[in-house]
Design an enzyme around this catalytic site. Structure first.
Site, PDB file in Angstrom:
ATOM      1  N   ILE A  12       9.373  22.873   9.444  1.00 12.62           N
ATOM      2  CA  ILE A  12       9.022  21.493  10.090  1.00 12.62           C
ATOM      3  C   ILE A  12       7.912  20.601   8.425  1.00 12.62           C
ATOM      4  CG2 ILE A  12       6.970  20.668  11.446  1.00 12.62           C
ATOM      5  CD1 ILE A  12       7.103  23.372  13.351  1.00 12.62           C
ATOM      6  N   ASP A  31       5.653  27.053  -1.343  1.00 12.48           N
ATOM      7  CA  ASP A  31       6.452  27.904   0.032  1.00 12.48           C
ATOM      8  C   ASP A  31       7.396  29.626  -1.500  1.00 12.48           C
ATOM      9  OD1 ASP A  31       8.532  27.203   2.395  1.00 12.48           O
ATOM     10  OD2 ASP A  31       8.809  28.735   1.433  1.00 12.48           O
ATOM     11  N   PHE A  74       1.428  25.107   6.708  1.00 10.02           N
ATOM     12  CA  PHE A  74       2.716  25.646   7.900  1.00 10.02           C
ATOM     13  C   PHE A  74       3.247  26.894   7.158  1.00 10.02           C
ATOM     14  CE2 PHE A  74       3.276  21.018   6.995  1.00 10.02           C
ATOM     15  CZ  PHE A  74       3.499  20.835   8.737  1.00 10.02           C
ATOM     16  N   TYR A 142       1.299  36.977  17.499  1.00 12.89           N
ATOM     17  CA  TYR A 142       2.112  35.586  16.678  1.00 12.89           C
ATOM     18  C   TYR A 142       0.647  34.670  16.927  1.00 12.89           C
ATOM     19  CZ  TYR A 142       3.477  30.945  15.703  1.00 12.89           C
ATOM     20  OH  TYR A 142       3.655  28.926  15.843  1.00 12.89           O
ATOM     21  N   ASN A 171       7.293  23.083  21.624  1.00  9.35           N
ATOM     22  CA  ASN A 171       8.915  23.667  20.733  1.00  9.35           C
ATOM     23  C   ASN A 171       9.350  22.329  20.280  1.00  9.35           C
ATOM     24  OD1 ASN A 171       8.452  25.550  23.661  1.00  9.35           O
ATOM     25  ND2 ASN A 171      10.172  26.335  23.067  1.00  9.35           N
ATOM     26  N   GLY A 282       7.924  38.448  25.959  1.00  4.38           N
ATOM     27  CA  GLY A 282       6.821  37.826  26.374  1.00  4.38           C
ATOM     28  C   GLY A 282       6.967  36.377  26.318  1.00  4.38           C
TER      29      GLY A 282
END
Ligand code: UDP
Length: 328
Positions: A12, A31, A74, A142, A171, A282
């Site tokens: 993303i 990153d 992110f 998470y 999603n 989960g």
């Protein structure tokens, strides 16, 4: 604006970097390439390979770029299932990394922050579709880690005047011709289904068909990654006008696992065999977002509201990059 995108080599983050550049912004990508791909970072972005746990690297980054106007965060461990096995990667590392980033951001005078948050905050929704007033019940370490960071941001607003948006997305899916979803290991439904269509897997396993849904399989709200990227840009550009906000982001329609597989059969022309397996720990039965707030407030409109178009965009990338970024 000059935007720091953490995790900008990921799925993303890299799409958002490309959209930011196209909209005329400057981008610095940070990153650690743990899951990200150097090849996913557009060449026009400045790339810094570093980990958010590395405070010296953060100090250097803000010294080298004292003019950052906003941050899109992110970079994160992102897997619900993994977080049930390794909770501290999430409850500690995701939080500490965000705290490091925020500490240096505030010190450098950065006033705008957009957080990648999640639908995993809504494990027990009272209403469907889920809006921003829904009670927060994280479904996993998470989700809890994202909630920690949302709370951290609320305190940083109160104490330091930082303005932020939490984008709680459902999603993320779909690809563009140049960038796509490439995780190792892959755990997400649409890329796994497309790997079956590519002959890389014999079948897709459906995680449970005894949920209280029309066909017994889980229902999710699939939102195209470019639409998510656009929402990030709108959120960043609107902070000065609207102040801190929380937005749920999805298309507002739910599709079952079997419907996703059926749509992928139509798009690819491949029979895509499936087998029914046990439930995955989960997984709530149904998660569909109400995105009314972001639509009304920021005028956000998904360009790809249609599941078939989303899967077709993913198929285009997977067909032309059957081994992802690695072996181009
Ligand atoms: N799913 C599945 N088989 C797979 C992977 C996923 O049945 O091999 C299901 C999963 O249980 C969920 C939906 O597909 O109901 C979407 O899962 P994904 O991991 O893509 O995203 P999540 O909903 O966990 O964010």
């Amino acid at each position: 604006m000059k935007i720091l995108v953490t995790g900008g080599a990921g799925y993303i983050g890299s799409m958002t970097t490309a959209e930011l550049l196209a909209a005329g912004h400057q981008v610095v990508v940070l990153d650690n390439l743990y899951q990200g791909h150097r090849a996913a970072v557009p060449p026009e972005a400045t790339f810094v390979q570093a980990d958010l746990a590395d405070r010296a690297a953060l100090a250097r980054l803000f010294a080298d770029h004292p003019d950052i106007d906003g941050i899109m965060h992110f970079a994160s461990y992102t897997l619900v299932g993994e977080s049930m096995d390794k909770p501290l990667l999430y409850l500690r590392d995701n939080l500490v990394n965000a705290a490091n980033l925020l500490e240096y951001a505030v010190e450098a005078g950065v006033r705008r922050f957009i957080l990648s948050s999640t639908a995993n905050l809504f494990d027990d929704p009272a209403r469907m579709p889920i809006d921003e007033h829904e009670r927060i019940v994280p479904g996993s370490p998470y989700g809890e880690s994202k909630f920690f960071i949302e709370r951290l941001l609320a305190w940083f607003e109160r104490i330091y005047g930082l303005r932020y948006c939490c984008l709680r997305y459902f999603n993320a899916s779909g690809d563009t011709p140049n960038r796509g979803e490439d995780h190792d290991p892959e755990t997400h439904l649409i890329p796994l289904v497309l790997q079956v269509a590519l002959g890389q897997r014999p079948h897709i396993t459906v995680f449970g068909d005894d949920y209280p849904t029309p066909d017994g399989t889980c229902v999710r709200d699939y939102i195209h990654v470019v639409d998510l990227a656009q929402a990030h840009i709108l959120a960043m550009e609107s902070l000065d006008q609207f102040g801190s906000q929380v937005y749920n982001l999805g298309n507002g329609s739910g599709f079952s696992v079997l419907e996703v597989i059926e749509t992928a059969r139509k798009v690819t022309g491949h029979p895509i065999p499936h087998v029914i397996g046990p439930r995955r720990a989960g997984d709530p039965a149904t998660l569909v977002a109400s995105s009314t707030t972001i639509r009304e407030k920021l005028g956000w409109q998904p360009r790809y509201p249609d599941l078939e178009a989303i899967i077709a965009s993913a198929w285009e990338w997977h067909r032309t990059h059957p081994h992802g970024y690695a072996k181009e």
